[in-house]
Write an enzyme that holds these catalytic residues in place. Sequence first.
Site, PDB file in Angstrom:
ATOM      1  CG  ASP A  34      -2.006  -0.986   1.168  1.00 35.93           C
ATOM      2  OD1 ASP A  34      -2.051  -1.706   0.149  1.00 35.93           O
ATOM      3  OD2 ASP A  34      -2.813  -1.056   2.115  1.00 35.93           O
ATOM      4  CE  LYS A 116     -31.178 -12.157 -12.552  1.00 36.94           C
ATOM      5  NZ  LYS A 116     -31.045 -10.989 -11.729  1.00 36.94           N
TER       6      LYS A 116
HETATM    7  S1  IVH Z   1     -26.859 -11.208 -19.069  1.00 31.43           S
HETATM    8  C1  IVH Z   1     -30.567  -9.516 -21.861  1.00 31.43           C
HETATM    9  N1  IVH Z   1     -25.513 -11.973 -17.024  1.00 31.43           N
HETATM   10  O1  IVH Z   1     -29.886  -9.595 -14.323  1.00 31.43           O
HETATM   11  C2  IVH Z   1     -29.921  -9.399 -20.574  1.00 31.43           C
HETATM   12  N2  IVH Z   1     -27.296 -10.449 -16.638  1.00 31.43           N
HETATM   13  O2  IVH Z   1     -33.133  -9.219 -15.036  1.00 31.43           O
HETATM   14  C3  IVH Z   1     -28.693 -10.201 -20.550  1.00 31.43           C
HETATM   15  N3  IVH Z   1     -27.560  -9.817 -14.272  1.00 31.43           N
HETATM   16  O3  IVH Z   1     -30.677  -6.516 -15.683  1.00 31.43           O
HETATM   17  C4  IVH Z   1     -28.053 -10.008 -19.268  1.00 31.43           C
HETATM   18  N4  IVH Z   1     -25.896 -11.010 -13.522  1.00 31.43           N
HETATM   19  O4  IVH Z   1     -28.462  -6.677 -14.565  1.00 31.43           O
HETATM   20  C5  IVH Z   1     -26.523 -11.216 -17.437  1.00 31.43           C
HETATM   21  N5  IVH Z   1     -24.173 -12.760 -15.336  1.00 31.43           N
HETATM   22  C6  IVH Z   1     -25.188 -11.992 -15.738  1.00 31.43           C
HETATM   23  C7  IVH Z   1     -25.962 -11.213 -14.841  1.00 31.43           C
HETATM   24  C8  IVH Z   1     -27.005 -10.446 -15.334  1.00 31.43           C
HETATM   25  C9  IVH Z   1     -26.868 -10.179 -13.200  1.00 31.43           C
HETATM   26  C10 IVH Z   1     -28.717  -8.909 -14.207  1.00 31.43           C
HETATM   27  C11 IVH Z   1     -28.743  -7.858 -15.247  1.00 31.43           C
HETATM   28  C12 IVH Z   1     -30.158  -7.804 -15.733  1.00 31.43           C
HETATM   29  C13 IVH Z   1     -30.852  -8.697 -14.789  1.00 31.43           C
HETATM   30  C14 IVH Z   1     -31.911  -9.471 -15.498  1.00 31.43           C
END
Ligand code: IVH
Length: 669
Positions: A34, A116
């Site tokens: 750091d 997710k």
């Molecule tokens: S792919 C067409 N990958 O989940 C959308 N989304 O309701 C393709 N999210 O608003 C998104 N982790 O913010 C994707 N590994 C991930 C994700 C992800 C979180 C969120 C994203 C989206 C919501 C879907």
Amino acid sequence: MNLLEAARRVKELQQEINHHDFLYYVRNSPRISDAAYDRLRRELEDLEEKYPSLRSPHSPTQRVGAEPRSSLPPVLHLRPMLSLDSTTSADEAREFDTRLKKLLERETIYYTIEPKFDGLSVELVYESGDLIRGSTRGNGLIGEDITPNIKTVGAVPLQLRGGSPPARLCVRGEALMPLEGFQKLNQRMIEGDESPFANPRNAAAGSLRQLDSRITASRPLTFFAYEIMVVEEGPPVPSHTREMELLGEWGFRVDDHIKLCSHIEEAIDFHAKLARSRDDLPFEIDGVVIQVDSKGERELAGARSRSPRWAIALKFEPRREITVIEDIIVQVGRTGKLTPVALLRPVDVSGVTVSRATLHNAGEVAKKDVRRGDKVRIERAGDVIPAVVERIEEGEKSRGEPFVMPDRCPVCGSAVTAEGAYHYCGGGNSCPSQLKRGIEHFASRGAMDIEGLGKRTVDLLVERRLVKSLVDLYRLTPEVLSELDGFAEKSAQNLMEAIFSSRKVSLARFIYALGIRNVGEHVARLLADHFGSSEKLAQASPEELAAIHEVGPEVARSVFNYFRDSRNLSTIALLRALGVEIQSPEKAGGPGSLEGKSFVFTGSLDSLTRDQAKVLITSRGGKVGSGVSKKTDYLVAGADPGSKHAQAVKLGIPILSEEDFLKMLETGL
Ligand code: IVH
């Protein structure tokens, strides 16, 4: 230094700091201390101050936040930001698979599966490699401009890594607040008499949607990239797998749980596995995203108005539940802090039975207006203690009495005093509760690390009055221990040994073990490195303490007060008399000291220049030589080493790889 030289140095420093930010925030593996990092930053800040024309919007110094704005301006997304269909049912995931196979007329579809993230989605736009805009999702078409805010997030590259960036790149990902930072932030908010956030997602959103980006800069946020929405004049992106690779190469943080599979059952297994291990992750995830890997197939499948047909979120059971408060009790922690705790009608929250939840302090109980008998929503984030999110209105129903903080400690009866947002028991170690929790902390892993001295044993020892102070631990005998219920001779022996071997302890661990208010492991290490001995620390003035980088006035006051209490001083003296031996950090450069050692380099290094390596060695008390001789202690061999390598082998001098060398800089010899 003239302007030209300054310009050169500024560029060098910017690149170097960006590189260390990348290692720290994206790779999670910092390679310099750091202090060394701070030196680089200070040098850059000074130069940019002196030559303002050299300060670019992409300089790492711009991560600190800018003047507040009056509102978050709207941003039209380059492409609509769709959302995902979601379900918690494996059968619906199977139906999704069947539907897609029919639609695409395929027998096999390759899916990518990944966590997710439970944060908020953010769009980032880069032009010629420079970050020019960041925005929230908003309604999917129009979001809010959070450019100055997102720049403060270390894991967001201000400039793309690697040569020849695309003319334009639009990336989507998730901004998150890791659990540890979330807990600390909430602690800070409560201390400042502000309402804590209900969960890390709200905390992340609240932190990013600030008008004053300096506030965002003070919040522990990270960012995971997961989609390339637009790439102009850049490499082809035929699949999600390739997309993630490219994102990683450009310097984004990408999660490494991602898997490619050819059968929906693999995705369902992955979901089940991740559901079991989600508490072990440092941040919150709320399910898995299953999506078609091939971009061509995605194109064919198309989208509905709000969500694509080629992806689905298979979510976990929610971590929120509704239950009833059966009682509100008050717990006494090791510092004497009184915490109101809601005893709940036991309820299953995604596989864990929850029967109590913290209410933080009296102010929080009043703000949430929760009382005995109320119906409440509770939430569990990771393995963090569950929290009461809100009271559920139940109309006319008659309610219990409002909670009042007792004016005497419920455990020992000592007087209670209010300090800021909290109340404290004044009993010190004569309060059995403070003593128990203090001993438990003393024995914990980051402190004296006494294996086998967990909560149950500590409670027994204190209740049987076998231990009346920390010092008594070192007076225990096997005979006394074997009197305890459920303590076989063997476990008594083991505990005795663990206590015995805990006596040699580093200064940092010892300071942490004392359980000084506001002194966690990190601060303890800072104090140990700065003062080098407990005597010097005990004599430090509040000003001297507060002058240490990262030590604030509140921490300084706690430390100062701790050493003004004669009971604490005598505890330390007695521990020493009973054989506790505190090991001071090496004088030069603390834990990473290379005092008196001589190094020689051969071949090229990947992560730092020779000059940088030299500075890092000499600042730790070591020397750098040009040729290998019998006096050389280590040869550091990079790629394509020269004849010095053979020479070192001949003389039997230890040879370090670049990685070994970096580790040595961190931990010392
Ligand atoms: S792919 C067409 N990958 O989940 C959308 N989304 O309701 C393709 N999210 O608003 C998104 N982790 O913010 C994707 N590994 C991930 C994700 C992800 C979180 C969120 C994203 C989206 C919501 C879907």
